[in-house]
Enzyme design. Structure first.
Site, PDB file in Angstrom:
ATOM      1  N   SER A  25     -24.665 -34.093 -81.476  1.00 51.03           N
ATOM      2  CA  SER A  25     -25.663 -34.375 -82.635  1.00 51.03           C
ATOM      3  C   SER A  25     -25.848 -32.979 -83.260  1.00 51.03           C
ATOM      4  CB  SER A  25     -27.083 -34.760 -81.850  1.00 51.03           C
ATOM      5  OG  SER A  25     -28.250 -34.745 -82.744  1.00 51.03           O
ATOM      6  N   THR A  27     -28.688 -32.548 -84.890  1.00 48.33           N
ATOM      7  CA  THR A  27     -30.214 -32.319 -85.284  1.00 48.33           C
ATOM      8  C   THR A  27     -30.598 -31.056 -84.588  1.00 48.33           C
ATOM      9  OG1 THR A  27     -30.373 -35.020 -85.141  1.00 48.33           O
ATOM     10  CG2 THR A  27     -32.442 -33.503 -84.878  1.00 48.33           C
ATOM     11  N   TYR A  80     -32.671 -46.511 -76.932  1.00 51.56           N
ATOM     12  CA  TYR A  80     -34.047 -46.440 -76.510  1.00 51.56           C
ATOM     13  C   TYR A  80     -35.235 -46.403 -77.406  1.00 51.56           C
ATOM     14  CZ  TYR A  80     -31.809 -44.299 -72.467  1.00 51.56           C
ATOM     15  OH  TYR A  80     -30.976 -44.040 -71.356  1.00 51.56           O
ATOM     16  N   ASN A 102     -38.360 -43.433 -83.352  1.00 53.59           N
ATOM     17  CA  ASN A 102     -37.324 -42.374 -83.219  1.00 53.59           C
ATOM     18  C   ASN A 102     -38.038 -41.057 -82.914  1.00 53.59           C
ATOM     19  OD1 ASN A 102     -38.139 -42.124 -85.562  1.00 53.59           O
ATOM     20  ND2 ASN A 102     -36.131 -41.196 -86.082  1.00 53.59           N
ATOM     21  N   GLY A 143     -30.581 -53.914 -84.113  1.00 53.52           N
ATOM     22  CA  GLY A 143     -31.571 -53.116 -83.072  1.00 53.52           C
ATOM     23  C   GLY A 143     -32.391 -52.218 -83.676  1.00 53.52           C
ATOM     24  N   ARG A 170     -31.013 -61.505 -81.536  1.00 50.76           N
ATOM     25  CA  ARG A 170     -31.540 -60.443 -82.034  1.00 50.76           C
ATOM     26  C   ARG A 170     -31.664 -60.331 -83.536  1.00 50.76           C
ATOM     27  NH1 ARG A 170     -30.012 -54.548 -79.484  1.00 50.76           N
ATOM     28  NH2 ARG A 170     -28.176 -55.104 -80.643  1.00 50.76           N
ATOM     29  N   THR A 209     -25.336 -50.162 -86.499  1.00 56.06           N
ATOM     30  CA  THR A 209     -24.667 -50.430 -85.186  1.00 56.06           C
ATOM     31  C   THR A 209     -24.377 -48.871 -84.786  1.00 56.06           C
ATOM     32  OG1 THR A 209     -22.454 -50.991 -85.435  1.00 56.06           O
ATOM     33  CG2 THR A 209     -24.035 -52.718 -85.577  1.00 56.06           C
ATOM     34  N   ALA A 220     -17.406 -51.713 -87.449  1.00 57.33           N
ATOM     35  CA  ALA A 220     -18.146 -52.862 -87.488  1.00 57.33           C
ATOM     36  C   ALA A 220     -17.555 -53.834 -88.212  1.00 57.33           C
ATOM     37  CB  ALA A 220     -19.611 -52.558 -87.546  1.00 57.33           C
ATOM     38  N   GLY A 258     -23.544 -41.351 -92.884  1.00 55.73           N
ATOM     39  CA  GLY A 258     -24.933 -41.417 -92.488  1.00 55.73           C
ATOM     40  C   GLY A 258     -25.513 -40.018 -92.314  1.00 55.73           C
TER      41      GLY A 258
END
Length: 296
Positions: A25, A27, A80, A102, A143, A170, A209, A220, A258
């Site tokens: 990551s 971040t 999560y 998040n 999700g 879902r 995803t 995907a 992204g």
């Protein structure tokens, strides 16, 4: 319920990221560099739940630990973002609307949940796909991130939305969510991606995803559905060029990586953690610096 932001101002702050497969990551670097530029210290820890020391811990136990250790808050990522809600005291408007969190802020003995993914994707989409045709969009993934993206797309004025998820129920739940929040937007769940291309083609596709991450390689969207009149967006950013984006570029598609969502969600999260507004261009420069560093 209206969540609150931390009132840390320029005091040193400790935060972290809870998720699986997150060691690449970018971040942490964005948050720490931005704090340094503003004259204080931000320590940002990667709390990978797949590490041996945490493998047997539940999310509830992890939150208890970081809160007890004095963290100002944590970002929460795959898998999560929905599970964490039951462990919080209050939700922001965006988090309640999306049904996913998040960013968690610890303040005054309470846990406040936020969703910065919605704004992050919306800002990235607005800046990176100007002029994109929005008559018909396929969203892959329903999700936590997919719900945020669906709401952002609805706010952006798309006219029709098809939703595919490996868990069809879902996808049905997200269709119901959109019907409640955005009744003006026709949305449908599709069992197979091919259903979105039968009787016409979507203008754009968004992958929400984790497929394409370093730990989940692949795409995907099957390559046979790509053509130069399709725009393609991905929310995965490590690696920055996912297999989906590479295939899309090879077929002449306009693409949105992204990285934009990653930067803008971090901009909003930084302010929630520290009480200080972040400089988006400065945080983007930190993000982009990874690509100029020698490997190894």
């Amino acid at each position: 319920m209206q969540a609150e932001r931390a009132a840390v101002a320029t005091a040193d702050v400790r935060v972290g990221l809870i998720g699986c497969g997150i060691l690449r990551s970018r971040t942490p670097a964005m948050h720490m560099a931005e704090a340094k530029a503003q004259g204080f210290v931000c320590t940002y820890d990667l709390l990978d739940m797949e590490d041996d020391e945490r493998r047997d811990m539940s999310l509830a136990e992890m939150l208890d630990r970081v809160e007890a250790d004095g963290y100002a808050g944590v970002n929460v990522t795959y898998p999560y973002k929905m599970e964490v809600i039951s462990l919080l005291d209050e939700l922001s408007v965006n988090a309640a609307a999306v049904g996913a969190v998040n960013t968690v802020v610890f303040k005054d003995g309470k846990r406040f949940g936020h969703n910065t993914d919605l704004w992050g994707f919306a800002e990235s989409f607005h800046r990176g796909l100007k002029g994109a045709v929005k008559d018909d969009v396929l969203l892959i993934g329903a999700g936590g991130a997919g719900v945020a993206v669906a709401n952002a797309l609805a706010n952006a004025g798309i006219k029709r939305l098809s939703i595919h998820d490996v868990d069809y129920n879902r996808a049905l739940d997200l269709v119901e969510h959109i019907a409640e929040r955005h009744p003006e937007l026709p949305a449908r769940a599709i069992a197979e991606i091919s259903d979105a291309f039968s009787g016409g083609r979507p203008n754009g596709v968004v992958n929400a995803t984790p497929m394409g991450m370093a730990k989940l390689p692949g795409s995907a969207l099957p390559i046979e559905y790509l053509s130069d009149n399709l725009w393609v967006a991905d929310i995965v950013y490590f690696p920055l060029e996912t297999q989906l984006l590479k295939d899309a570029r090879d077929h002449g598609c306009k693409t949105l990586p992204g990285s934009g969502m990653a930067v803008f969600q971090a901009v909003r999260a930084f302010e929630l953690f520290t009480g200080q507004p972040a400089d988006p261009e400065r945080m983007k420069a930190t993000f982009d610096a990874f690509d100029s560093k020698p490997s190894g």
